[in-house]
Design a protein around this motif. Structure first.
Motif, PDB file in Angstrom:
ATOM      1  N   ALA A   1       0.772 -47.156  90.964  1.00 42.76           N
ATOM      2  CA  ALA A   1      -0.495 -46.741  91.567  1.00 42.76           C
ATOM      3  C   ALA A   1      -0.432 -45.249  91.836  1.00 42.76           C
ATOM      4  O   ALA A   1       0.575 -44.742  92.338  1.00 42.76           O
ATOM      5  CB  ALA A   1      -0.754 -47.499  92.865  1.00 42.76           C
ATOM      6  N   SER A   2      -1.499 -44.548  91.512  1.00 45.13           N
ATOM      7  CA  SER A   2      -1.516 -43.093  91.691  1.00 45.13           C
ATOM      8  C   SER A   2      -2.251 -42.667  92.956  1.00 45.13           C
ATOM      9  O   SER A   2      -2.271 -41.480  93.282  1.00 45.13           O
ATOM     10  CB  SER A   2      -2.155 -42.420  90.470  1.00 45.13           C
ATOM     11  N   ASN A   3      -2.866 -43.620  93.674  1.00 44.24           N
ATOM     12  CA  ASN A   3      -3.549 -43.283  94.926  1.00 44.24           C
ATOM     13  C   ASN A   3      -3.648 -44.533  95.799  1.00 44.24           C
ATOM     14  O   ASN A   3      -3.231 -45.625  95.396  1.00 44.24           O
ATOM     15  CB  ASN A   3      -4.939 -42.700  94.652  1.00 44.24           C
ATOM     16  N   ALA A   4      -4.208 -44.358  96.978  1.00 40.43           N
ATOM     17  CA  ALA A   4      -4.263 -45.452  97.944  1.00 40.43           C
ATOM     18  C   ALA A   4      -5.131 -46.610  97.450  1.00 40.43           C
ATOM     19  O   ALA A   4      -4.829 -47.781  97.697  1.00 40.43           O
ATOM     20  CB  ALA A   4      -4.791 -44.942  99.280  1.00 40.43           C
ATOM     21  N   HIS A   5      -6.214 -46.294  96.767  1.00 39.87           N
ATOM     22  CA  HIS A   5      -7.100 -47.344  96.258  1.00 39.87           C
ATOM     23  C   HIS A   5      -6.367 -48.240  95.260  1.00 39.87           C
ATOM     24  O   HIS A   5      -6.413 -49.470  95.359  1.00 39.87           O
ATOM     25  CB  HIS A   5      -8.331 -46.718  95.593  1.00 39.87           C
ATOM     26  N   GLU A   6      -5.686 -47.612  94.310  1.00 44.35           N
ATOM     27  CA  GLU A   6      -4.945 -48.399  93.321  1.00 44.35           C
ATOM     28  C   GLU A   6      -3.803 -49.168  93.981  1.00 44.35           C
ATOM     29  O   GLU A   6      -3.497 -50.299  93.592  1.00 44.35           O
ATOM     30  CB  GLU A   6      -4.407 -47.477  92.221  1.00 44.35           C
ATOM     31  N   LEU A   7      -3.168 -48.569  94.977  1.00 46.98           N
ATOM     32  CA  LEU A   7      -2.109 -49.264  95.704  1.00 46.98           C
ATOM     33  C   LEU A   7      -2.647 -50.539  96.343  1.00 46.98           C
ATOM     34  O   LEU A   7      -1.997 -51.591  96.299  1.00 46.98           O
ATOM     35  CB  LEU A   7      -1.522 -48.356  96.777  1.00 46.98           C
ATOM     36  N   CYS A   8      -3.816 -50.459  96.941  1.00 46.13           N
ATOM     37  CA  CYS A   8      -4.449 -51.634  97.557  1.00 46.13           C
ATOM     38  C   CYS A   8      -4.643 -52.739  96.525  1.00 46.13           C
ATOM     39  O   CYS A   8      -4.336 -53.910  96.773  1.00 46.13           O
ATOM     40  CB  CYS A   8      -5.779 -51.236  98.183  1.00 46.13           C
ATOM     41  N   ARG A   9      -5.113 -52.376  95.337  1.00 46.96           N
ATOM     42  CA  ARG A   9      -5.343 -53.363  94.268  1.00 46.96           C
ATOM     43  C   ARG A   9      -4.018 -53.976  93.794  1.00 46.96           C
ATOM     44  O   ARG A   9      -3.940 -55.179  93.537  1.00 46.96           O
ATOM     45  CB  ARG A   9      -6.065 -52.707  93.087  1.00 46.96           C
ATOM     46  N   VAL A  10      -2.978 -53.156  93.688  1.00 55.00           N
ATOM     47  CA  VAL A  10      -1.666 -53.668  93.276  1.00 55.00           C
ATOM     48  C   VAL A  10      -1.155 -54.681  94.298  1.00 55.00           C
ATOM     49  O   VAL A  10      -0.686 -55.777  93.946  1.00 55.00           O
ATOM     50  CB  VAL A  10      -0.649 -52.524  93.107  1.00 55.00           C
ATOM     51  N   LEU A  11      -1.251 -54.333  95.575  1.00 52.56           N
ATOM     52  CA  LEU A  11      -0.761 -55.231  96.624  1.00 52.56           C
ATOM     53  C   LEU A  11      -1.564 -56.536  96.643  1.00 52.56           C
ATOM     54  O   LEU A  11      -1.014 -57.609  96.925  1.00 52.56           O
ATOM     55  CB  LEU A  11      -0.824 -54.535  97.981  1.00 52.56           C
ATOM     56  N   GLU A  12      -2.852 -56.469  96.339  1.00 52.61           N
ATOM     57  CA  GLU A  12      -3.673 -57.683  96.262  1.00 52.61           C
ATOM     58  C   GLU A  12      -3.155 -58.623  95.178  1.00 52.61           C
ATOM     59  O   GLU A  12      -3.066 -59.842  95.381  1.00 52.61           O
ATOM     60  CB  GLU A  12      -5.128 -57.320  95.977  1.00 52.61           C
ATOM     61  N   VAL A  13      -2.827 -58.052  94.019  1.00 58.22           N
ATOM     62  CA  VAL A  13      -2.318 -58.879  92.919  1.00 58.22           C
ATOM     63  C   VAL A  13      -1.005 -59.547  93.313  1.00 58.22           C
ATOM     64  O   VAL A  13      -0.771 -60.729  93.039  1.00 58.22           O
ATOM     65  CB  VAL A  13      -2.157 -58.043  91.643  1.00 58.22           C
ATOM     66  N   LEU A  14      -0.136 -58.798  93.979  1.00 53.68           N
ATOM     67  CA  LEU A  14       1.143 -59.376  94.417  1.00 53.68           C
ATOM     68  C   LEU A  14       0.934 -60.470  95.459  1.00 53.68           C
ATOM     69  O   LEU A  14       1.646 -61.480  95.470  1.00 53.68           O
ATOM     70  CB  LEU A  14       2.042 -58.276  94.964  1.00 53.68           C
ATOM     71  N   GLU A  15      -0.060 -60.293  96.344  1.00 54.06           N
ATOM     72  CA  GLU A  15      -0.410 -61.335  97.309  1.00 54.06           C
ATOM     73  C   GLU A  15      -0.836 -62.616  96.608  1.00 54.06           C
ATOM     74  O   GLU A  15      -0.421 -63.726  96.968  1.00 54.06           O
ATOM     75  CB  GLU A  15      -1.540 -60.849  98.224  1.00 54.06           C
TER      76      GLU A  15
END
Length: 562
Positions: free
Chosen positions: A492-506
């Protein structure tokens, strides 16, 4: 990444949907310091963010004073959901009028017709229990009330982990402030925490898989509460049971009770035995009684199945379209207007959407508590009661009182520590994962591909149509491979993408739970079908399956409906 902020509060509410905001308002009124951590914005977040026009409710002046009769009648309908404890149904229906009165006082129009008007989701001749409201402003009204009560709302704050101390008590949570491009770690020190994070909306593919956010409910609700509760040791329940929505095909938007028409075949003939003409008062309850009708009719070749409003009179049709925005169906109205759809001549094909795990999740008691001291839950993240706005609001209200009582008990002499090696280890582990994702940046694998692959695995190996021991175990294996690669490759290159990555892992964490519980349920029941166990095991009648992790070991069990 290091923790740069610590926030102390009495009551941390994770998720600013209906249940979370109701809890925050009630807790503030009880004198607690309250913080709401919301991933999006409380004015529009959650499944009620775009509206709600049906409010399940018991009003004595309308239904009579025989509450036991009312309870039996409601419990006997499938719309009330067989997958909820009667003890919890008793609580939220018994206190539903209290919420209706509060909401009306706070500016939500609970009587748009001037009186208590009940419509939809009802057998002909039965008392009606769904109050027709104008609920397009529910979230903005609750947000305004919360702010006026002194609640601190932190939007763009995604919470990743529940923190516990060495005594096994909740002592707070770890969050990530995603309001700017660079995320910031925040620790909340709190003796009580409420999980109100909603359902899991993107684990299974939608009817138009190319658009991941074309979901029947909030697409940002991805099981974060389920995952963090499970990691903390909370017990989950009913996770293997499908929970579909019904609505216009390809729109993936629910609200079937708002339609005034008949469920019909391609020739316009009604399919069900309940209604022979459209009724504003009752709707067509066939979709509640037989929610899989659209899939069944498609698979046996007798479909498609339509919502037929061609026989609906002009006054009811106008009333229906005027009501749609209150149920979050504004896009349907826009489409009808934009393309000149004539509902008096054209039927609308309906379909059942894939599993959103609505009201599948955390087990709570009648006081909204979980099996973890200091941890409470409400709304769609709860697995043993309905995720309706009414139930969410009532158990939010109940959770606030329970949290206040819990804090009072601790101040009376019970030992409590707010942070120790156990919670610090959890924080370090999460931040190490986040650092790895951000370090890979745009050079890492993308979250969309991971989300799409997860949906394919869930559809093919834990879907509606085929479940068997071999297939489920193969899917669980593939899920493990996907998760391992995702943990080491997603970037993830920013906070928005990080949020999406963490959602997928959840979602991957909760998907694993779906596989484990599906393997363990060796029968077919309702929408849960096993090809290798096609018969219903009557020994499991009135029993629910639970799953929890104790000392690193997964424990699945069946317990009686309460």
């Amino acid at each position: 990444m290091q923790v740069k902020r610590r926030i102390q509060t009495d009551f941390l509410v994770i998720g600013g949907g209906v249940g979370g905001m109701q809890a925050a308002i009630e807790a503030a009124a009880l004198g607690l310091r309250v913080v709401v951590a919301e991933k999006a914005d409380t004015r529009r977040s959650g499944c009620a963010g775009s509206g709600n026009d049906h409010f399940a409710c018991y009003i004595p002046e309308y239904h009579g004073t025989n509450f036991e009769f009312v309870l039996r009648e409601i419990a006997g309908t499938l719309e009330s959901d067989q997958w909820q404890d009667i003890s919890l149904l008793r609580v939220w229906m018994g206190r539903s009028f209290e919420i209706a009165q509060k909401w009306e006082e706070w500016g939500i129009n609970m009587r748009p017709s001037g009186t208590w008007c009940f419509e939809g989701h009802t057998y002909p001749g039965q008392k009606k229990y769904y109050l027709k409201i104008k609920g397009d402003n529910i979230k903005s009204a609750l947000t305004k009330k919360a702010l006026n009560c002194g609640v601190e709302i932190m939007n763009k704050m995604t919470v990743t982990d529940i923190l516990k101390n060495a005594n096994g008590q909740v002592c707070g949570a770890l969050g990530l402030d995603i309001s700017k491009d660079v995320p910031e770690a925040v620790v909340f020190d709190a003796p009580t925490v409420l999980i109100a994070t909603g359902l899991i909306s993107r684990m299974y593919p939608g009817v138009n898989p190319g658009f991941l956010f074309n979901t029947s409910c909030c697409p940002a609700a991805t099981g974060g509460g389920h995952a963090m509760a499970f990691r903390a040791g909370a017990r989950l329940i009913n996770m293997e049971i499908p929970a579909p929505y019904v609505g216009p095909k390809y729109f993936q938007r629910g609200g079937r009770g708002s339609w005034i028409g008949l469920v019909s075949d391609i020739n316009g003939s009604p399919i069900g035995p309940y209604m022979d003409k459209p009724s504003r008062e009752y709707g067509d309850i066939l979709v509640d009684v037989w929610p899989e009708i659209f899939r069944d009719k498609y698979q046996d070749g007798s479909g498609p199945v339509y919502m037929n409003c061609t026989r609906t009179d002009d006054e009811d049709l106008e009333y229906m379209l005027d009501s749609f925005p209150s149920e979050g169906l504004a896009s349907v109205v826009d489409y009808i207007d934009q393309y000149n759809v004539d509902l008096k001549r054209q039927m609308i094909e309906f379909y059942s959407y894939n599993n959103d795990l609505n009201a599948r999740g955390i087990e709570i008691s009648t006081d909204a508590s979980t099996n973890i001291p200091g941890l409470f839950a409400t709304g769609n993240a709860v697995g043993n009661t309905r995720g309706s706005s009414t139930a969410a609001a009532v158990f939010g209200m109940v959770a606030a009182r329970s949290a206040a009582d819990y804090i009072k008990k601790m101040s009376g002499g019970e030992q409590f520590t707010s942070g120790d090696d156990a919670s610090n280890a959890c924080i370090c582990q999460r931040l190490e994962l986040v650092d790895g994702i951000l370090k890979r940046g745009s050079g890492g694998a993308g979250w969309r591909e991971a989300n799409g692959t997860l949906q394919s695995i869930m559809h093919d190996y834990a879907g509606y149509d085929v479940r068997s021991d071999r297939i489920l175990r193969a899917g669980l294996h593939y899920l493990g491979l996907l998760r391992d690669r995702s943990l080491s490759e997603l970037g993830a290159s920013n906070a928005h993408e990080l949020c999406r990555v963490l959602e997928v892992l959840e979602m991957m964490e909760t998907a694993r739970i779906v596989f484990i519980t599906s393997i363990n349920r060796r029968e077919s029941r309702g929408l849960f079908k096993r090809q290798d166990y096609p018969e219903q095991d009557h020994r499991l009648d009135h029993k629910y399956q639970t799953i929890e992790e104790v000392d690193g070991k997964i424990i699945v069990d069946f317990r009686d409906r309460r």
